[in-house]
Design a protein around this motif. Sequence first.
Motif, short mmCIF file in Angstrom:
data_model
loop_
_atom_site.label_atom_id
_atom_site.label_comp_id
_atom_site.label_asym_id
_atom_site.label_seq_id
_atom_site.Cartn_x
_atom_site.Cartn_y
_atom_site.Cartn_z
N GLN A 263 0.84 -1.21 0.00
CA GLN A 263 0.00 0.00 0.00
C GLN A 263 0.87 1.25 0.00
OE1 GLN A 263 -2.16 -1.15 3.58
NE2 GLN A 263 -4.09 -1.24 2.42
N GLY A 264 1.94 1.22 0.78
CA GLY A 264 2.85 2.37 0.84
C GLY A 264 3.49 2.68 -0.50
N ALA A 265 3.78 1.63 -1.28
CA ALA A 265 4.38 1.84 -2.60
C ALA A 265 3.42 2.53 -3.55
CB ALA A 265 4.82 0.49 -3.18
N MET A 266 2.12 2.49 -3.24
CA MET A 266 1.12 3.12 -4.09
C MET A 266 0.94 4.61 -3.79
SD MET A 266 -0.25 0.72 -6.09
CE MET A 266 -2.00 0.95 -6.42
N THR A 267 1.66 5.13 -2.82
CA THR A 267 1.48 6.53 -2.43
C THR A 267 1.81 7.49 -3.57
OG1 THR A 267 2.06 5.93 -0.16
CG2 THR A 267 2.04 8.27 -0.70
N GLU A 268 2.90 7.24 -4.28
CA GLU A 268 3.29 8.16 -5.36
C GLU A 268 2.26 8.19 -6.48
OE1 GLU A 268 5.20 9.49 -9.13
OE2 GLU A 268 4.37 7.52 -8.63
N PRO A 269 1.77 7.06 -7.00
CA PRO A 269 0.73 7.17 -8.03
C PRO A 269 -0.55 7.83 -7.52
CG PRO A 269 1.11 4.85 -7.42
CD PRO A 269 2.22 5.66 -6.85
N VAL A 270 -0.90 7.60 -6.25
CA VAL A 270 -2.07 8.29 -5.70
C VAL A 270 -1.82 9.80 -5.67
CG1 VAL A 270 -3.48 8.63 -3.64
CG2 VAL A 270 -2.87 6.32 -4.34
N ALA A 271 -0.60 10.19 -5.29
CA ALA A 271 -0.26 11.61 -5.25
C ALA A 271 -0.38 12.25 -6.63
CB ALA A 271 1.15 11.79 -4.69
N CYS A 272 0.05 11.53 -7.67
CA CYS A 272 -0.09 12.04 -9.03
C CYS A 272 -1.56 12.19 -9.39
CB CYS A 272 0.60 11.10 -10.02
SG CYS A 272 2.40 11.07 -9.90
N CYS A 273 -2.38 11.20 -9.02
CA CYS A 273 -3.81 11.27 -9.29
C CYS A 273 -4.46 12.43 -8.54
CB CYS A 273 -4.48 9.96 -8.91
SG CYS A 273 -4.11 8.57 -9.99
N LEU A 274 -4.04 12.69 -7.33
CA LEU A 274 -4.60 13.80 -6.56
C LEU A 274 -4.35 15.13 -7.25
CD1 LEU A 274 -3.88 13.10 -2.77
CD2 LEU A 274 -6.10 13.46 -3.85
N HIS A 275 -3.16 15.31 -7.80
CA HIS A 275 -2.87 16.55 -8.54
C HIS A 275 -3.83 16.70 -9.71
CE1 HIS A 275 -0.86 19.93 -10.24
NE2 HIS A 275 -0.30 19.26 -11.23
N GLY A 276 -4.06 15.60 -10.43
CA GLY A 276 -4.99 15.63 -11.55
C GLY A 276 -6.42 15.91 -11.11
N ILE A 277 -6.87 15.26 -10.03
CA ILE A 277 -8.22 15.48 -9.51
C ILE A 277 -8.40 16.93 -9.07
CG2 ILE A 277 -9.63 15.04 -7.47
CD1 ILE A 277 -10.23 13.00 -9.54
N ASP A 278 -7.38 17.49 -8.42
CA ASP A 278 -7.46 18.90 -8.02
C ASP A 278 -7.73 19.79 -9.23
OD1 ASP A 278 -6.95 18.19 -5.40
OD2 ASP A 278 -4.85 18.82 -5.44
N MET A 279 -7.05 19.50 -10.33
CA MET A 279 -7.19 20.32 -11.54
C MET A 279 -8.55 20.12 -12.21
SD MET A 279 -3.39 19.93 -13.20
CE MET A 279 -3.77 21.04 -14.55
N CYS A 280 -9.21 19.00 -11.94
CA CYS A 280 -10.52 18.74 -12.53
C CYS A 280 -11.62 19.60 -11.92
CB CYS A 280 -10.89 17.27 -12.36
SG CYS A 280 -9.97 16.14 -13.42
N GLN A 281 -11.41 20.11 -10.72
CA GLN A 281 -12.36 20.99 -10.04
C GLN A 281 -13.75 20.35 -9.93
OE1 GLN A 281 -11.57 24.40 -12.73
NE2 GLN A 281 -10.79 25.48 -10.94
N ILE A 282 -13.76 19.09 -9.52
CA ILE A 282 -15.02 18.37 -9.33
C ILE A 282 -15.75 18.95 -8.12
CG2 ILE A 282 -16.07 16.13 -8.81
CD1 ILE A 282 -13.63 14.86 -10.23
#
Length: 341
Positions: free
Chosen positions: A141-160
């Motif tokens: 699970q810890g190894a997945m932190t970086e891809p989640v962080a990348c997704c969070l940046h994208g989600i932030d930009m989506c302005q959902i």
Amino acid sequence: MKSAVFYGKHDLRVEEHEMPYVGPEDVLIQVKACGVCGTDVHIYEGDPGAAQVTPPTILGHEFSGVIAQTGSQVTDYKPGDRVCIDPNCYCGSCEPCRSGAAHYCEHMMGYGTTVNGGFAQYCAVNQRQVYKLGDHTSFEQGAMTEPVACCLHGIDMCQIRPGHQVVVIGGGMIGLLMLQLARLAGAAKVALLEPVENKRKVAEALGADVCIDPIHQNVKECLKQAGLTWVNTVIECVGHPSTMEQAIDIAGNKAVVMMFGLTKPEETISIKPFQIFQKELELKASYINPYTQKRALDLIDSGRLDVSTMIYEICGLDKLAHILSKPELRAKGKYIISPEM
């Protein structure tokens, strides 16, 4: 130490490598889990990823492990701490860093890209890039932190906004993370377009309101029947020109189209400017993970984000080149490399 060293296009060798030098501000991490990422595939195929790689380099930038040794100036970490890392280390001094856009750092150091990374038994990392795992968070699970962080940046930009309608294209690991993050952001309905039945089943279990087979079903008609009559956000997670064009086509008026999937550098897409104008679309893309690593780990530690369901197999370094060279294997799900196997 056993390491997977990239020497050039289609040339990845598992071999013995000298132990990393541990500087005064570094920690030496015994790597327990390292994710295989789309960027690793691009590098293996001879294409640039988020950073240029100069062989020979040990790849691997999504990793976690146990601190084995600390440098003389490290005070916040100790041997035995369970940690993950943000692989993108900014200089803090260049104009982008001083202007709040550190992910465009002119002197960025990337573990697993510009310097040796986590597809090895050990990796030395600057203490600034280290984050302690929660007590109940596994190394995988810890190894997945970086891809989640990348997704969070994208989600932030989506302005959902709460009540929005979202379509995610692609049910791989990234698409399944985006699906969950869209729901956490308040989306009222989330649809997934994915041709592989097993991935659609996983998406349904993770909360997708409707899963559509874009090969055998009429996408627009299925969205309409499911109540997605005004799609506010489309997140493309495949990285293929045809699915990017599809994202633009199914987006509703005033929608955000997030082109998150990474294409080959030379690929192009066909767009109709009148369509962009008529629907007043915003076309966006997302680059790496600025300022989101801690939020990503907090989500994982809290248990509110499932990062385990999409893991297909955990295997040793000896299988890495085979995984990178076989898209039909990667299509099955996320692979995690354990250097100890």
